[in-house]
Design a protein around this motif. Sequence first.
Motif, PDB file in Angstrom:
ATOM      1  N   TRP A  45      37.960  40.254  40.307  1.00  0.00           N
ATOM      2  CA  TRP A  45      38.543  41.213  39.363  1.00  0.00           C
ATOM      3  C   TRP A  45      39.583  40.517  38.505  1.00  0.00           C
ATOM      4  N   LYS A  99      40.848  45.470  32.058  1.00  0.00           N
ATOM      5  CA  LYS A  99      40.453  44.983  33.366  1.00  0.00           C
ATOM      6  C   LYS A  99      38.964  45.164  33.597  1.00  0.00           C
ATOM      7  N   THR A 103      44.286  50.705  40.538  1.00  0.00           N
ATOM      8  CA  THR A 103      45.732  50.768  40.337  1.00  0.00           C
ATOM      9  C   THR A 103      46.234  49.661  39.405  1.00  0.00           C
ATOM     10  N   PHE A 104      45.387  48.703  39.053  1.00  0.00           N
ATOM     11  CA  PHE A 104      45.793  47.581  38.213  1.00  0.00           C
ATOM     12  C   PHE A 104      45.953  48.000  36.758  1.00  0.00           C
ATOM     13  N   LYS A 132      41.836  49.889  45.184  1.00  0.00           N
ATOM     14  CA  LYS A 132      42.968  49.033  44.835  1.00  0.00           C
ATOM     15  C   LYS A 132      42.866  48.597  43.379  1.00  0.00           C
ATOM     16  N   TYR A 133      41.659  48.211  42.962  1.00  0.00           N
ATOM     17  CA  TYR A 133      41.420  47.775  41.577  1.00  0.00           C
ATOM     18  C   TYR A 133      41.885  48.840  40.585  1.00  0.00           C
ATOM     19  N   TRP A 165      42.696  41.624  35.322  1.00  0.00           N
ATOM     20  CA  TRP A 165      43.366  42.667  34.535  1.00  0.00           C
ATOM     21  C   TRP A 165      44.390  42.008  33.632  1.00  0.00           C
ATOM     22  N   ASN A 166      44.905  42.808  32.704  1.00  0.00           N
ATOM     23  CA  ASN A 166      45.855  42.339  31.693  1.00  0.00           C
ATOM     24  C   ASN A 166      45.288  41.171  30.881  1.00  0.00           C
TER      25      ASN A 166
END
Length: 126
Positions: free
Chosen positions: A59, A43, A38-39, A35-36, A61-62
């Motif tokens: 986790w 990240k 796909t972020f 899943k991570y 991201w962005n």
Amino acid sequence: MNLLKIAVFGSLLLSVAACQTTRPVPPGMYHSQQKYLTFGEKKAMVGAMDTNGAYTFGWAWNQSSADEAINSAMSGCLENKDSYEVLGECKVHFIGNTNVRNFSEEELQLAITAYDNGEPIQKAEK
């Protein structure tokens, strides 16, 4: 469109399988890693595992940099670790889409710099 989704998902699985370390993660954490991946960009994923199979992670991201993503992910891991009483140490598992679990501290710092500079992350050869 569905064929494109299958192709993209298949390539993600292959890229993760290629970068896994020799110490496998628990199946639930592997699903979380998928899943991570796909972020968005900038990240990091930080995880903690026990010898009995318990695990937790954080986790982010962005973020504006890899360090900021790592710090945010580490906070999440530490908070979850205390909540779920996971005894393992929170360690950086991914920077971007690269598995860095078996990197030394020095290699990790080089990976952070490379990621922030838009360069590929590579483990030093021995």
